[in-house]
Enzyme design. Structure first.
Site, PDB file in Angstrom:
ATOM      1  N   CYS A  50      14.726  45.695  16.106  1.00 27.65           N
ATOM      2  CA  CYS A  50      13.954  45.104  15.005  1.00 27.65           C
ATOM      3  C   CYS A  50      13.104  46.134  14.264  1.00 27.65           C
ATOM      4  O   CYS A  50      12.955  46.073  13.044  1.00 27.65           O
ATOM      5  CB  CYS A  50      13.043  44.004  15.546  1.00 27.65           C
ATOM      6  N   ASP A  82      10.261  40.232  21.491  1.00 24.33           N
ATOM      7  CA  ASP A  82      10.418  38.881  22.027  1.00 24.33           C
ATOM      8  C   ASP A  82      11.790  38.708  22.678  1.00 24.33           C
ATOM      9  O   ASP A  82      11.920  38.147  23.768  1.00 24.33           O
ATOM     10  CB  ASP A  82      10.273  37.849  20.911  1.00 24.33           C
ATOM     11  N   CYS A 123       9.677  43.080  14.067  1.00 24.50           N
ATOM     12  CA  CYS A 123       9.796  41.964  14.998  1.00 24.50           C
ATOM     13  C   CYS A 123       8.693  40.930  14.773  1.00 24.50           C
ATOM     14  O   CYS A 123       7.683  41.188  14.124  1.00 24.50           O
ATOM     15  CB  CYS A 123       9.789  42.472  16.429  1.00 24.50           C
ATOM     16  N   ASP A 124       8.887  39.770  15.399  1.00 20.98           N
ATOM     17  CA  ASP A 124       8.161  38.537  15.094  1.00 20.98           C
ATOM     18  C   ASP A 124       6.660  38.687  14.870  1.00 20.98           C
ATOM     19  O   ASP A 124       6.121  38.283  13.846  1.00 20.98           O
ATOM     20  CB  ASP A 124       8.349  37.528  16.231  1.00 20.98           C
ATOM     21  N   LYS A 125       5.944  39.226  15.848  1.00 24.47           N
ATOM     22  CA  LYS A 125       4.478  39.184  15.792  1.00 24.47           C
ATOM     23  C   LYS A 125       3.891  40.216  14.846  1.00 24.47           C
ATOM     24  O   LYS A 125       2.751  40.097  14.419  1.00 24.47           O
ATOM     25  CB  LYS A 125       3.877  39.365  17.192  1.00 24.47           C
ATOM     26  N   CYS A 195      16.437  39.934  14.449  1.00 26.13           N
ATOM     27  CA  CYS A 195      17.445  38.919  14.787  1.00 26.13           C
ATOM     28  C   CYS A 195      17.938  38.178  13.553  1.00 26.13           C
ATOM     29  O   CYS A 195      17.151  37.786  12.691  1.00 26.13           O
ATOM     30  CB  CYS A 195      16.871  37.946  15.810  1.00 26.13           C
ATOM     31  N   GLU A 445       7.629  32.074  24.847  1.00 26.54           N
ATOM     32  CA  GLU A 445       8.729  31.323  24.246  1.00 26.54           C
ATOM     33  C   GLU A 445       9.714  30.898  25.332  1.00 26.54           C
ATOM     34  O   GLU A 445       9.889  31.598  26.332  1.00 26.54           O
ATOM     35  CB  GLU A 445       9.462  32.181  23.207  1.00 26.54           C
ATOM     36  N   SER A 471      11.414  30.000  20.776  1.00 26.54           N
ATOM     37  CA  SER A 471      11.998  30.974  19.869  1.00 26.54           C
ATOM     38  C   SER A 471      12.496  30.256  18.625  1.00 26.54           C
ATOM     39  O   SER A 471      12.811  29.062  18.668  1.00 26.54           O
ATOM     40  CB  SER A 471      13.174  31.659  20.565  1.00 26.54           C
TER      41      SER A 471
END
Length: 558
Positions: A50, A82, A123-125, A195, A445, A471
């Site tokens: 990511c 994640d 990535c996500d955060k 992702c 998650e 997720s």
């Protein structure tokens, strides 16, 4: 606006000779120090696809800043994957990292007295963390998302990391072989980028464009697309324009902008994590936003994008179809967005959307007249288990109701063992508690569990609720963020094995079918669980974190 409105304090005057000397030790010149100092917050890390390519993009951002008349200074933050930590103890670090990333961006920008900042995220955060830091500081700045990974290909079909997690469950059920699982694992993630479906990273990327903190069209360019370098280069000019026009994050992060972001999540079938992150961003920006607002906006917003995990396409397909510009133009023409909301380019979301180009015969973004579903996928459920609410994602394919016996687990690992040990039956309702922000700590998650349920063939007959998170790849009748969480004495702590749980997404209801009196009696005997981590960063986080219904942000004790 004084372009060096903050950095004058660190670079100018007789008393700053020592600071200038240190800057010059690493190559900065008097000419460099006379220009605005622009921080480049790089969330690069070598542990995951990511963020793996962000060094290259940050170099282009810095090149663009110099060309636009500023002096870039790059710094790094941490990041947690994640996808890699899913289902492990390490996943407790994921949500905690959001606060640490936001704190680190704020600390460096305040300490080094930057005039503006470009946050390069993956990535996500890292995405909401960057937005939270901008909102706190109200420092001119923008967010650039590194971009989505390309889809993998397995036996002629596009695949993503979601397929790998569901294949684990299929292997456990004896439906595929170890070799087939290994072959899929080898091709699902073909290179750098986040992702590929409309999971949390791409959902929050969409949010950044819709809310106005990212230039529209920049984020959706895939990670390894050759055009991504030019997008990064162009961020330099955007940053300097923000300084020249004195546009600050709180000029952009209005109530109307948050509603636009929620609508974009609903219209794309986005991750339930967007609820948590938008609530956190709103708290940092001091904008009044509550969990019930997500239900209200989702109900008036059609589902238009046919994206994984419930749909057919990945984020790169949406980019090729016309991207967020096309999506927002559709929503604007249906009066589903606030057209005057400002973006970091200085233009309104309406002005930005008018330049959308739709690819002929694309099937990813449905016409406004023929939505995939008349209302968005986010559903806020309430009831005696979740008086402060919880979040489900209903794409239109899932059943809306289930009544069944509770199977209660005190951790994700215990639930996973029950699923993989074939101890879960059709009709069961899995309850996973003590996995909330405080109780986890870190609100893990549950993709490993939910994907295993689907892989076992129970996705249409087993429901799940938790005070943890999901997720963006999770699908099925699943409710997360149950609030208050068990560790705060929420009524989810009173549920016992065999109690009847009633899900009714149509009525937005989640309840355990016991009387109020029985519920009170059980809770009168409840005692807070011992903290899993009595010292260190997790202990600090657990002491300071708020409820998921408030975005799970950390606050100084009063």
């Amino acid at each position: 606006m004084d372009l060096k409105h903050r950095s004058r304090g660190i670079t100018e005057g007789r008393d700053r000779a020592g600071a200038r000397s240190m800057f010059k030790a690493i190559g900065f010149t008097d000419a460099d120090l006379s220009r605005p100092l622009i921080g480049v917050a790089n969330t690069w890390i070598e542990t995951m696809p990511c963020n793996f390519h962000l060094r290259r993009l940050s170099a282009k951002v810095k090149e663009g800043i110099r060309a636009a008349g500023g002096t870039p200074m790059e710094f790094n933050t941490i990041a947690i994957s994640d996808g890699e930590t899913m289902g492990t103890e390490g996943m407790r670090a994921s949500l905690v990292s959001r606060e640490v990333i936001a704190d680190s961006i704020e600390l460096v920008c305040r300490g080094q007295m930057f005039d503006a900042v470009v946050c390069v995220v993956g990535c996500d955060k890292t995405i909401p963390a960057a937005a939270m830091a901008l909102a706190r500081m109200d420092l001119p700045g923008l967010v650039l998302y590194g971009g989505t990974i390309a889809a993998g290909s397995y036996r002629g079909k596009d695949v993503t990391i979601q397929d790998v997690y569901e294949a684990i469950g299929a292997n456990i059920a004896g439906k595929i072989t170890e070799q087939e699982l290994h072959d899929l694992e080898n091709v699902a993630c073909p290179g750098a980028g986040a992702c590929g479906g409309q999971y949390t990273a791409n959902t929050m990327s969409t949010v950044m464009e819709a809310i106005g903190l990212s230039p529209m069209g920049f984020n959706s360019v895939p990670a390894m697309d050759a055009r991504k370098d030019q997008v990064a280069l162009d961020c330099g000019q955007v940053a300097l324009n923000l300084l020249h026009k004195s546009i600050r994050p709180r000029d952009i992060l209005t109530r109307e902008a948050f509603e636009n972001a929620i609508a974009a999540v609903a219209a794309t079938g986005g991750s339930t994590n967007a609820v948590l992150h938008l609530l956190a961003m709103a708290r940092e920006a001091e904008v009044a936003l509550e969990i019930d607002d997500f239900q209200r906006v989702s109900e008036r917003t059609p589902l238009l994008a046919d994206l994984k995990p419930s749909g057919r396409f990945v984020a790169a397909d949406m980019h090729r179809a016309g991207g967020v510009r096309l999506l927002t133009r559709r929503l604007l023409r249906g009066n589903h967005l606030h057209p005057a909301a400002k973006t970091v380019t200085g233009l309104s979301i309406e002005a930005e959307s008018e330049s959308a180009i739709e690819t002929p015969n694309q099937q990813v973004i449905a016409p406004l007249e023929k939505p995939l579903k008349k209302t968005g996928g986010l559903v806020i459920l309430k009831g005696n288990i979740a008086p402060e609410g919880c979040v489900a994602k209903i794409s239109g394919h899932e059943r809306l109701e289930q009544r069944g016996p509770a199977r209660v687990f005190e951790s994700e690992e215990d639930a996973m063992a029950a699923v993989t040990g074939k101890r879960i039956q059709a009709g069961d309702v899995i309850v996973i508690r003590n996995e909330g922000p405080k109780g986890g700590p870190g609100m893990r998650e549950m993709l490993s569990v939910t994907a295993a349920i689907v892989g076992e063939g129970l996705g249409e007959s087993v429901a799940l609720l938790t005070d943890g998170r999901f997720s963006g790849a999770t699908r099925g009748l699943m409710a997360g963020h149950v609030s208050p969480e068990a560790a705060l004495g929420g009524p989810i702590a009173a549920v016992r094995d065999g109690d009847t749980i009633h899900f009714d997404a149509g009525r937005r209801l989640l309840e355990v079918e016991i009387s109020d009196e029985v519920l009170r009696q059980r809770m009168s005997k409840w005692k807070p669980p011992q903290p899993r981590y009595p010292t260190g960063v997790f202990a600090k986080y657990a002491a300071l974190v708020s409820s998921a219904s408030q975005g799970a942000i950390t606050r100084a004790p009063k």
